[in-house]
Design a protein around this motif. Structure first.
Motif, PDB file in Angstrom:
ATOM      1  N   TRP A 179       0.830  -1.201   0.000  1.00 20.51           N
ATOM      2  CA  TRP A 179       0.000   0.000   0.000  1.00 20.51           C
ATOM      3  C   TRP A 179       0.869   1.257   0.000  1.00 20.51           C
ATOM      4  N   TYR A 191       0.314   5.626   0.063  1.00 27.22           N
ATOM      5  CA  TYR A 191      -0.656   6.677   0.364  1.00 27.22           C
ATOM      6  C   TYR A 191      -0.108   7.993  -0.200  1.00 27.22           C
ATOM      7  N   LYS A 227      -1.272  12.119   2.162  1.00 33.38           N
ATOM      8  CA  LYS A 227      -1.371  11.730   3.573  1.00 33.38           C
ATOM      9  C   LYS A 227      -2.810  11.803   4.079  1.00 33.38           C
ATOM     10  N   GLY A 281      -5.380   4.731   0.448  1.00 35.07           N
ATOM     11  CA  GLY A 281      -4.186   4.443  -0.334  1.00 35.07           C
ATOM     12  C   GLY A 281      -4.481   3.722  -1.633  1.00 35.07           C
ATOM     13  N   ASP A 300       5.246   7.713  -1.280  1.00 33.51           N
ATOM     14  CA  ASP A 300       4.379   7.528  -0.125  1.00 33.51           C
ATOM     15  C   ASP A 300       4.309   8.802   0.712  1.00 33.51           C
ATOM     16  N   ARG A 301       3.101   9.278   0.987  1.00 29.39           N
ATOM     17  CA  ARG A 301       2.888  10.509   1.751  1.00 29.39           C
ATOM     18  C   ARG A 301       3.703  11.680   1.199  1.00 29.39           C
ATOM     19  N   ARG A 309      -6.675  -1.851   6.010  1.00 24.32           N
ATOM     20  CA  ARG A 309      -6.838  -0.414   5.749  1.00 24.32           C
ATOM     21  C   ARG A 309      -7.058   0.376   7.032  1.00 24.32           C
ATOM     22  N   ARG A 312      -3.355   1.172   8.003  1.00 20.10           N
ATOM     23  CA  ARG A 312      -2.580   1.899   7.014  1.00 20.10           C
ATOM     24  C   ARG A 312      -1.120   1.435   6.902  1.00 20.10           C
TER      25      ARG A 312
END
Length: 236
Positions: free
Chosen positions: A12, A14, A17, A21, A37-38, A143, A146
């Motif tokens: 996953w 994301y 943020k 995701g 990611d983020r 999920r 996260r």
């Protein structure tokens, strides 16, 4: 001697943020974590980042988990998806209307890191199955927590086995090495409603009672590499 402790079942990322995701089959990882990611966050006029909680660095912005995000080319920015899964044409304008906050914008990471804690989060199926058994009235899947990596562990693996890995490194065939440090301290984000998952405060209560409100393994990246679904993780 290295021990195989599990197989990567799901990955996953994301891109924005605190939004939902995107599932990946493969992704590069460097010292910052999974590529993209983020990398973006919802930022307000004070420079605080949209989250499920209020701190000096974060501002609670209810509704973000009902949105989604996916990343194409990092230079072009992410796609922000509305609650029906449709890409929006102007993310910042949409966020201002959706959140009813005129000072927010979709912002790329600069001097303020977007990560809450460490670069990579790993959760085992053994621990996730424990949550399902402990809270049978709730709809539970990863999920809620996260993670970047959901790791399929062998039958009979005890829940919270991640605790045994702190202070050790895991390695994948691509050369990627993760140094496991500690678990995440869980917050209200685990209880918040999101598509397919209703509000479930009992999950956080169960984790707090059984495991001091901590769940997963957080890691730094000792050596860059590639993460792939199906890859075996060896504990060194």
């Amino acid at each position: 001697m290295a021990e195989i402790v599990g197989v990567v079942e799901r990955l996953w990322r994301y891109p924005v943020k605190s939004t939902a995701g995107e599932r990946l089959s493969e992704v590069g990882v460097d010292e910052r974590g999974l590529a993209g990611d983020r990398l973006y966050a919802v930022r307000d006029g004070e420079g605080r980042l949209g989250s499920g909680k209020n701190t000096r660095r974060f501002r609670r912005m209810d509704g973000l988990l009902r949105l989604g995000s996916r990343l194409g080319h990092p230079l072009h920015g992410p796609e922000l998806l509305d609650p029906l899964g449709r890409a929006v044409s102007d993310p910042s304008a949409f966020l201002r209307a959706y959140l009813q906050r005129p000072d927010v914008e979709l912002a790329r990471e600069d001097t303020v890191p977007h990560l809450d804690q460490l670069p990579v989060s790993l959760l085992t199926t053994a621990t996730l199955d424990w949550v399902r058994e402990a809270v049978p009235t709730a709809l539970v899947d990863e999920r809620r927590f996260r993670p970047n990596i959901l790791l399929r562990t062998p039958p009979g693996t005890r829940p919270f086995v991640e605790d045994d890995w702190f202070g050790r490194e895991g390695e994948l065939r691509s050369g990627l090495r993760l140094a496991f440090v500690r678990a995440s301290e869980r917050c209200v984000m685990t209880t918040v409603a999101q598509p397919g998952l209703p509000y479930a405060p009992e999950i956080l209560r169960a984790v707090a009672k059984a495991h001091d409100n901590r769940l997963d393994a957080l890691a730094t990246v000792s050596a860059p590499g590639v993460l792939r679904v199906g890859a075996r993780l060896r504990l060194l």
